[in-house]
Motif scaffolding. Structure first.
Motif, PDB file in Angstrom:
ATOM      1  N   GLY A  49       6.271  -2.189   2.364  1.00 12.19           N
ATOM      2  CA  GLY A  49       5.533  -2.228   1.112  1.00 12.19           C
ATOM      3  C   GLY A  49       6.171  -3.193   0.144  1.00 12.19           C
ATOM      4  N   VAL A  50       5.578  -3.322  -1.029  1.00 11.75           N
ATOM      5  CA  VAL A  50       6.095  -4.225  -2.049  1.00 11.75           C
ATOM      6  C   VAL A  50       7.500  -3.790  -2.449  1.00 11.75           C
ATOM      7  N   GLY A  51       8.428  -4.747  -2.471  1.00 12.37           N
ATOM      8  CA  GLY A  51       9.817  -4.465  -2.819  1.00 12.37           C
ATOM      9  C   GLY A  51      10.730  -4.265  -1.636  1.00 12.37           C
ATOM     10  N   ASP A  52      10.172  -4.056  -0.441  1.00 10.82           N
ATOM     11  CA  ASP A  52      11.002  -3.879   0.747  1.00 10.82           C
ATOM     12  C   ASP A  52      11.593  -5.216   1.179  1.00 10.82           C
ATOM     13  N   VAL A  53      12.770  -5.151   1.790  1.00  5.34           N
ATOM     14  CA  VAL A  53      13.387  -6.333   2.395  1.00  5.34           C
ATOM     15  C   VAL A  53      13.144  -6.241   3.890  1.00  5.34           C
ATOM     16  N   VAL A  54      12.445  -7.221   4.440  1.00  2.99           N
ATOM     17  CA  VAL A  54      12.029  -7.152   5.836  1.00  2.99           C
ATOM     18  C   VAL A  54      12.364  -8.444   6.559  1.00  2.99           C
ATOM     19  N   ASP A  55      12.436  -8.328   7.871  1.00  5.72           N
ATOM     20  CA  ASP A  55      12.608  -9.471   8.761  1.00  5.72           C
ATOM     21  C   ASP A  55      11.443  -9.450   9.731  1.00  5.72           C
ATOM     22  N   VAL A  56      10.580 -10.470   9.646  1.00  6.50           N
ATOM     23  CA  VAL A  56       9.397 -10.506  10.509  1.00  6.50           C
ATOM     24  C   VAL A  56       9.494 -11.603  11.562  1.00  6.50           C
ATOM     25  N   GLY A  57      10.704 -12.073  11.818  1.00 11.95           N
ATOM     26  CA  GLY A  57      10.893 -13.079  12.853  1.00 11.95           C
ATOM     27  C   GLY A  57      11.139 -14.454  12.273  1.00 11.95           C
ATOM     28  N   GLU A  58      10.083 -15.183  12.014  1.00 10.35           N
ATOM     29  CA  GLU A  58      10.222 -16.537  11.484  1.00 10.35           C
ATOM     30  C   GLU A  58      10.656 -16.546  10.032  1.00 10.35           C
TER      31      GLU A  58
ATOM     32  N   GLU B 150       4.730   2.886  -6.592  1.00 15.24           N
ATOM     33  CA  GLU B 150       4.183   1.528  -6.520  1.00 15.24           C
ATOM     34  C   GLU B 150       3.567   1.267  -5.161  1.00 15.24           C
ATOM     35  N   ARG B 151       4.253   1.724  -4.111  1.00 10.18           N
ATOM     36  CA  ARG B 151       3.720   1.538  -2.770  1.00 10.18           C
ATOM     37  C   ARG B 151       2.436   2.339  -2.589  1.00 10.18           C
ATOM     38  N   ARG B 152       2.425   3.583  -3.064  1.00  7.11           N
ATOM     39  CA  ARG B 152       1.207   4.399  -2.974  1.00  7.11           C
ATOM     40  C   ARG B 152       0.055   3.711  -3.689  1.00  7.11           C
ATOM     41  N   ARG B 153       0.346   3.196  -4.885  1.00  5.64           N
ATOM     42  CA  ARG B 153      -0.715   2.565  -5.666  1.00  5.64           C
ATOM     43  C   ARG B 153      -1.284   1.353  -4.946  1.00  5.64           C
ATOM     44  N   GLN B 154      -0.405   0.504  -4.409  1.00  2.52           N
ATOM     45  CA  GLN B 154      -0.887  -0.710  -3.749  1.00  2.52           C
ATOM     46  C   GLN B 154      -1.652  -0.386  -2.472  1.00  2.52           C
ATOM     47  N   ARG B 155      -1.126   0.558  -1.690  1.00  5.35           N
ATOM     48  CA  ARG B 155      -1.820   0.927  -0.450  1.00  5.35           C
ATOM     49  C   ARG B 155      -3.175   1.529  -0.764  1.00  5.35           C
ATOM     50  N   ALA B 156      -3.236   2.381  -1.803  1.00  3.04           N
ATOM     51  CA  ALA B 156      -4.503   3.006  -2.174  1.00  3.04           C
ATOM     52  C   ALA B 156      -5.512   1.955  -2.644  1.00  3.04           C
ATOM     53  N   GLU B 157      -5.058   1.004  -3.447  1.00  2.00           N
ATOM     54  CA  GLU B 157      -5.961  -0.040  -3.939  1.00  2.00           C
ATOM     55  C   GLU B 157      -6.468  -0.916  -2.791  1.00  2.00           C
ATOM     56  N   THR B 158      -5.577  -1.272  -1.885  1.00  2.00           N
ATOM     57  CA  THR B 158      -5.976  -2.122  -0.765  1.00  2.00           C
ATOM     58  C   THR B 158      -6.986  -1.430   0.126  1.00  2.00           C
ATOM     59  N   MET B 159      -6.700  -0.182   0.501  1.00  2.00           N
ATOM     60  CA  MET B 159      -7.630   0.552   1.360  1.00  2.00           C
ATOM     61  C   MET B 159      -8.910   0.876   0.628  1.00  2.00           C
ATOM     62  N   GLY B 160      -8.820   1.131  -0.686  1.00  2.00           N
ATOM     63  CA  GLY B 160     -10.036   1.369  -1.468  1.00  2.00           C
ATOM     64  C   GLY B 160     -10.932   0.147  -1.490  1.00  2.00           C
ATOM     65  N   SER B 161     -10.341  -1.028  -1.665  1.00  2.00           N
ATOM     66  CA  SER B 161     -11.123  -2.264  -1.642  1.00  2.00           C
ATOM     67  C   SER B 161     -11.806  -2.471  -0.295  1.00  2.00           C
ATOM     68  N   LEU B 162     -11.059  -2.193   0.780  1.00  2.00           N
ATOM     69  CA  LEU B 162     -11.636  -2.340   2.113  1.00  2.00           C
ATOM     70  C   LEU B 162     -12.785  -1.360   2.337  1.00  2.00           C
ATOM     71  N   LEU B 163     -12.583  -0.095   1.970  1.00  2.00           N
ATOM     72  CA  LEU B 163     -13.616   0.915   2.180  1.00  2.00           C
ATOM     73  C   LEU B 163     -14.854   0.624   1.330  1.00  2.00           C
ATOM     74  N   ARG B 164     -14.662   0.151   0.113  1.00  2.00           N
ATOM     75  CA  ARG B 164     -15.809  -0.193  -0.730  1.00  2.00           C
ATOM     76  C   ARG B 164     -16.598  -1.351  -0.143  1.00  2.00           C
ATOM     77  N   SER B 165     -15.900  -2.343   0.389  1.00  2.00           N
ATOM     78  CA  SER B 165     -16.589  -3.479   1.013  1.00  2.00           C
ATOM     79  C   SER B 165     -17.378  -3.041   2.238  1.00  2.00           C
ATOM     80  N   ILE B 166     -16.788  -2.171   3.065  1.00  2.00           N
ATOM     81  CA  ILE B 166     -17.488  -1.682   4.255  1.00  2.00           C
ATOM     82  C   ILE B 166     -18.716  -0.874   3.855  1.00  2.00           C
TER      83      ILE B 166
END
Length: 300
Positions: free
Chosen positions: A148-157, A73-89
């Motif tokens: 990635g999606v599904g991770d439990v994180v602490d980003v401060g606020e 799932e993480r691979r898929r989301q990262r690939a889609e996000t970077m693919g969208s960015l590269l296509r836009s550029i």
């Protein structure tokens, strides 16, 4: 009266100006399609798994190898996000070059346009520093696989489970169900509780007159029983450790037990161990100071 343009002149003009414009546009469309197809193939391979073939030893292969780290799932989301960015550029670069070439074919002055675009770009850069900062931070977060999606994180606020990772904003849902939208440029540090492994720490406060050897024996026995329990055979990944007295509190000694677990299971293991230890303490007559618990009552 002679016409200023002959049929041959008109045909020559059509072939020279509109024909060149159409050719540039067609070429731009073809290059855009070709680049998008290439990017889709690269990111598609990244989403599925390892990089094979000639690309494995190139910079693109290194890029893809980084994308494929983590769960599917993480691979898929990262690939889609970077693919969208590269296509836009790619689209922006191709159409910008085509637009400048078309202006040159039409005989319009390009130098003032480029100068104005440069000035506008500088002004826009100053005005959109925050937006650019968010996008750059998002790109590096995705490439470095900080979470990635599904991770439990602490980003401060805010802290919670990651529901979406975008180039500008990360969406979290905390334990109360509140959804937090955090701008990537405002994230200065990330605590990820879901990567590789986790540790369930059980701190038990016992009265100062308690038999610490007995306390540690019970903690060790219950931890080992939990470790050998078939329910947690794939969850607790190393034999538990009783670290002993970790600190002295106002109401008693704090004894710490540590269990190395699979990611996202540390809380489940800690809850199960607490129930077992509390039951054994009751049977052994080991007293847990009651005033370590917060007072009840008050306003909701």
């Amino acid at each position: 009266m002679d016409l200023p343009w002959t049929m041959n002149d008109a045909l020559a003009w059509v072939l020279d100006v509109p024909g060149k414009v159409a050719l540039i546009a067609i070429l731009a469309v073809f290059l855009r399609w070709l680049s998008h197809r290439f990017i889709n193939r690269l990111t598609g391979r990244a989403a599925k798994g390892p990089v094979h073939g000639v690309l494995a030893k190139t910079k693109a292969g290194v890029f893809l190898s980084d994308l494929r780290a983590g769960s599917s799932e993480r691979r898929r989301q990262r690939a889609e996000t970077m693919g969208s960015l590269l296509r836009s550029i790619a689209s922006g670069a191709i159409w910008s070059i085509a637009f400048v070439m078309i202006l040159g074919v039409l005989g319009l002055p390009i130098a003032p346009l480029l100068t104005g675009a440069g000035v506008a770009g500088v002004a826009l850069g100053f005005g959109a520093q925050t937006l650019v900062k968010d996008f750059l931070s998002g790109i590096f977060m995705i490439l470095e696989d900080q979470y990635g999606v599904g991770d439990v994180v602490d980003v401060g606020e805010a802290s919670g489970t990651v529901e979406a990772v975008g180039l500008r904003v990360t969406r979290l849902r905390d334990v109360d169900g509140t959804v937090w939208y955090v701008r990537n440029g405002e994230i200065l540090r990330v605590g990820n509780m879901s990567q590789e492994w986790a540790r369930a720490l059980l701190d038990v406060t016992v009265a100062y007159d308690a038999d610490l050897d007995e306390v540690e024996r019970i903690l060790r026995e219950e931890s080992v029983r939990l470790f050998t329990d078939s329910t947690y055979s794939g969850v607790i990944i190393e034999e538990p450790e009783v670290w002993g007295v970790d600190s002295f509190a106002k109401d008693g000694a704090v004894v710490r037990t540590a269990l190395k677990t699979a990611p996202m299971h540390q809380w489940e293991v800690a809850r199960a161990l607490r129930s077992r230890v509390l039951r054994r303490f009751d049977e052994a007559g080991i007293r847990i100071p009651v005033n370590i618990f917060p007072p009840t009552g008050g306003t909701a």
